[in-house]
Design a protein around this motif. Sequence first.
Motif, short mmCIF file in Angstrom:
data_model
loop_
_atom_site.label_atom_id
_atom_site.label_comp_id
_atom_site.label_asym_id
_atom_site.label_seq_id
_atom_site.Cartn_x
_atom_site.Cartn_y
_atom_site.Cartn_z
N UNK A 38 -60.64 33.50 -43.50
CA UNK A 38 -62.08 33.43 -44.60
C UNK A 38 -62.75 32.65 -44.95
N UNK A 39 -63.81 32.92 -46.33
CA UNK A 39 -64.71 32.30 -47.65
C UNK A 39 -64.73 32.95 -48.09
N UNK A 40 -65.02 31.37 -49.01
CA UNK A 40 -65.58 31.30 -50.36
C UNK A 40 -66.44 31.82 -50.87
N UNK A 41 -67.33 31.69 -50.02
CA UNK A 41 -69.08 32.45 -50.48
C UNK A 41 -69.44 33.79 -49.23
N UNK A 42 -68.57 34.03 -48.49
CA UNK A 42 -68.40 34.77 -47.31
C UNK A 42 -68.84 36.53 -47.91
N UNK A 43 -69.96 36.95 -47.24
CA UNK A 43 -70.17 38.10 -46.46
C UNK A 43 -70.63 38.71 -45.31
N UNK A 44 -69.80 39.91 -45.58
CA UNK A 44 -69.54 40.38 -43.90
C UNK A 44 -70.65 40.36 -42.76
N UNK A 45 -70.57 39.62 -42.37
CA UNK A 45 -71.19 39.06 -40.84
C UNK A 45 -70.67 38.78 -39.36
N UNK A 46 -71.75 39.08 -38.30
CA UNK A 46 -70.88 38.55 -37.09
C UNK A 46 -70.68 37.21 -36.78
#
Length: 205
Positions: A38-46
């Motif tokens: 997971x990512x602390x600043x993630x948004x859905x993306x491939x």
Amino acid sequence: MTTFAVLFVCTGNLHRSPVAERLLAAVLPEPGFRVRSAGTGARPAPLDHVTSTILTELGGEVRDFTARPLEAGQVERADLVLGLERCHREAAVRLCPLALRRCFTLREFVRLSSGARATTPHEAVRLAASRRGEMPPAPGVTDGIADPHGELPHVHRARALEVRAAVLALAAILDPATAHHLPGDDGSPDGVAVAEPVPGRRAAD
């Protein structure tokens, strides 16, 4: 069989933590281990083309991956949380303070586990946590793997190889009775060639 859950954390969940997730899953498959990221600043993306190409050539699976944001429940459910830098470890602890003794950076956990004689993954985590207060802290750059986002392909490649080395060391700690090799790995540290340009910026990783 009890499943041991590992969670890798970076910023955008686009480069470092997906590489770590898919490479560890390749050498420590389910049902014994469940590996996520997971990512602390993630948004859905491939995954982008460069990361996908490097990960495939290193022996990881790229299908069905979508970046996802770090949430408290993910930290709570993980038996071991591994940030790619200290800020990621700290973000996980802020979300779930009770998980402090299960949260490390990837390289920190490998460093603290050096020479330990754990017989189970859970014991390895306990030993690393106990050693954290006994051993002098390492510089942040030593315990982290830098973000390649926006860099040229050779930088992405170098960071992925750093992740691979740490992941193979991690696999040996969590499952010491088994020899761990990635699919198609000839042991060379630099067997990946990528010449494509890095795609435009999205979320930082």
